[in-house]
Design an enzyme around this catalytic site. Structure first.
Site, mmCIF file in Angstrom:
data_model
loop_
_atom_site.group_PDB
_atom_site.id
_atom_site.type_symbol
_atom_site.label_atom_id
_atom_site.label_comp_id
_atom_site.label_asym_id
_atom_site.label_seq_id
_atom_site.Cartn_x
_atom_site.Cartn_y
_atom_site.Cartn_z
ATOM 1 C CG ASN A 103 -0.209 92.875 44.919
ATOM 2 O OD1 ASN A 103 0.666 93.831 45.046
ATOM 3 N ND2 ASN A 103 -1.051 93.219 44.418
ATOM 4 C CE1 TYR A 172 1.338 101.380 51.482
ATOM 5 C CE2 TYR A 172 4.416 102.236 51.592
ATOM 6 C CZ TYR A 172 3.333 100.907 50.701
ATOM 7 O OH TYR A 172 3.596 101.047 49.604
ATOM 8 C CE LYS A 176 3.889 97.896 51.811
ATOM 9 N NZ LYS A 176 3.284 96.347 50.753
HETATM 10 N N1 LIG Z 1 2.662 101.513 43.297
HETATM 11 C C1 LIG Z 1 3.818 102.135 43.976
HETATM 12 O O1 LIG Z 1 4.227 103.261 43.755
HETATM 13 C C2 LIG Z 1 4.145 100.645 45.161
HETATM 14 C C3 LIG Z 1 5.562 101.202 45.890
HETATM 15 C C4 LIG Z 1 6.649 99.893 46.437
HETATM 16 C C5 LIG Z 1 5.126 99.009 47.395
HETATM 17 N N2 LIG Z 1 3.704 99.486 46.515
HETATM 18 C C6 LIG Z 1 3.295 97.795 47.112
HETATM 19 O O2 LIG Z 1 2.174 96.816 45.870
HETATM 20 C C7 LIG Z 1 1.103 96.504 46.580
HETATM 21 C C8 LIG Z 1 0.236 96.582 45.223
HETATM 22 O O3 LIG Z 1 0.582 98.156 44.863
HETATM 23 P P1 LIG Z 1 -0.185 98.354 43.602
HETATM 24 O O4 LIG Z 1 0.580 99.211 43.843
HETATM 25 O O5 LIG Z 1 -0.220 97.714 42.320
HETATM 26 O O6 LIG Z 1 -1.364 99.925 43.467
HETATM 27 P P2 LIG Z 1 -2.610 99.275 43.314
HETATM 28 O O7 LIG Z 1 -3.690 100.350 43.928
HETATM 29 O O8 LIG Z 1 -3.081 99.620 41.859
HETATM 30 O O9 LIG Z 1 -3.382 98.198 43.937
HETATM 31 C C9 LIG Z 1 -3.839 97.453 45.120
HETATM 32 C C10 LIG Z 1 -4.794 96.580 45.091
HETATM 33 O O10 LIG Z 1 -5.070 96.258 46.174
HETATM 34 C C11 LIG Z 1 -6.404 96.609 46.758
HETATM 35 N N3 LIG Z 1 -6.551 96.864 47.830
HETATM 36 C C12 LIG Z 1 -6.548 97.479 48.641
HETATM 37 N N4 LIG Z 1 -6.392 97.372 50.231
HETATM 38 C C13 LIG Z 1 -7.218 95.869 49.953
HETATM 39 C C14 LIG Z 1 -8.094 95.162 50.725
HETATM 40 N N5 LIG Z 1 -8.754 95.214 52.687
HETATM 41 N N6 LIG Z 1 -8.573 94.248 50.831
HETATM 42 C C15 LIG Z 1 -8.114 93.772 49.450
HETATM 43 N N7 LIG Z 1 -8.161 94.055 48.375
HETATM 44 C C16 LIG Z 1 -7.520 95.659 48.307
HETATM 45 C C17 LIG Z 1 -6.601 97.658 45.963
HETATM 46 O O11 LIG Z 1 -8.206 97.402 45.651
HETATM 47 C C18 LIG Z 1 -6.032 96.942 43.997
HETATM 48 O O12 LIG Z 1 -6.735 96.339 43.539
HETATM 49 C C19 LIG Z 1 1.100 96.970 47.337
HETATM 50 O O13 LIG Z 1 1.281 96.119 48.505
HETATM 51 C C20 LIG Z 1 1.687 98.920 47.477
HETATM 52 O O14 LIG Z 1 1.980 99.159 48.891
HETATM 53 C C21 LIG Z 1 3.525 99.723 45.778
#
Ligand SMILES: NC(=O)c1ccc[n+]([C@@H]2O[C@H](COP(=O)([O-])OP(=O)(O)OC[C@H]3O[C@@H](n4cnc5c(N)ncnc54)[C@H](O)[C@@H]3O)[C@@H](O)[C@H]2O)c1
Length: 272
Positions: A103, A172, A176
């Site tokens: 994630n 990105y 993805k």
């Molecule tokens: N928020 C959105 O709109 C959205 C939409 C589609 C997909 N996503 C994907 O969902 C996933 C979760 O993101 P989110 O929305 O909860 O955002 P978020 O930023 O709240 O959570 C991401 C988490 O990943 C951790 N992280 C980042 N880089 C890291 C690394 N190198 N090693 C370990 N941990 C790391 C961060 O510290 C954070 O806690 C991600 O893969 C993101 O790309 C998010």
């Protein structure tokens, strides 16, 4: 839910906040113990903060409130040895593994300062990070002999690219989408062990990734094509719990027939 998850164990990366935290709490409610890691420090090429150790411990406290155990550890998903260490520590404590959720993810919103670095770091966190997460846990998943479910967290960007001249945004989308190919390879490779592998593709979700100054600045920029980010349904943005509810189904025995799929959790974004 039919209670089919009781007593299982999930390994979740990026577990300190946002969707990772929501997965941990939702699965704990279903009777799952958690091994959760997060980087807990910032990465220079991104323009908003990663989560903190306190946030990771807050996730563990929320899991405990649901009556389950969460083993936490700090690791950068780009570092296989570190990811393996956290997984092994958790496995030693909890004794099994059933669910893996890759994630962790980041993106840079602002103007590039170091094009090559931003491209590489985005690819590494998202694509190599997912690879390392699976590498760290797959042997134990197979050895367990109970089947399993791997969820690679892609994005609506992994189904449909949106124009951008920013190297991190380009990486990105590429990464993805790359997760889809990786998922298909894994789904074929491990089906004989009843290990299912799927990608999920969320549209915008309220989290650290979307609730930060860099994102607000990008959204306010007149050059940003906001219309291209809108969903088909009149739902502006999803909550982390929406994604966690879907994933709780996907990793359960009710979804035992689902593998090799790309699940759009996107309010119709991909068919706009
Ligand atoms: N928020 C959105 O709109 C959205 C939409 C589609 C997909 N996503 C994907 O969902 C996933 C979760 O993101 P989110 O929305 O909860 O955002 P978020 O930023 O709240 O959570 C991401 C988490 O990943 C951790 N992280 C980042 N880089 C890291 C690394 N190198 N090693 C370990 N941990 C790391 C961060 O510290 C954070 O806690 C991600 O893969 C993101 O790309 C998010």
């Amino acid at each position: 839910m039919t209670g089919s998850l009781e007593g299982r164990v999930a390994f979740i990366t990026g577990a300190a906040r946002g969707q990772g935290r929501a997965h941990a709490v939702r699965l704990a409610r279903e009777g799952v113990d958690i091994i959760g890691l997060d980087i807990c420090k910032d990465i220079a090429s991104f323009d908003y903060s990663c989560a903190t150790r306190e946030e990771l411990e807050e996730t563990a406290a929320l899991v405990a409130k649901e009556g389950r155990t969460m083993v936490t550890g700090e690791a950068d998903v780009r570092d296989l040895a570190a990811v393996k260490q956290v997984f092994e520590d958790g496995y030693a404590r909890l004794g099994r593994i059933d669910i893996v959720i890759a994630n962790a993810g980041m993106i840079r919103y602002g103007a590039p300062e170091n094009v090559a670095q931003e491209w590489q770091d985005t690819l590494d966190v998202i694509l190599t990070g997912a690879f390392n997460t699976v590498q760290a846990s797959i042997d134990k998943l197979i050895e367990g002999g109970n089947g399993g479910s791997i969820v690679l967290v892609s994005s609506s960007a992994g189904l449909k690219g949106t124009g951008s001249d920013l190297p991190s945004a380009q990486a990105y989308t590429a990464a993805k989408r790359g997760l889809v190919g990786y998922m298909q390879v894994l789904a074929q490779q491990y089906a004989e062990h009843s290990i299912r592998v799927n990608t999920i593709h969320p549209t915008g979700v309220v989290s650290g990734m979307t609730t930060n100054e860099a994102m607000m600045k990008m959204a306010a920029d007149p050059n940003t094509n906001i219309a291209a980010m809108q969903n088909l349904l009149p739902i502006q943005i999803l909550q982390p719990e929406d994604i966690a509810n879907a994933v709780a189904y996907l990793v359960s025995d009710e979804a035992a027939f689902i593998t090799g799929t790309q699940w759009a959790l996107d309010a119709g974004f991909s068919v706009r």
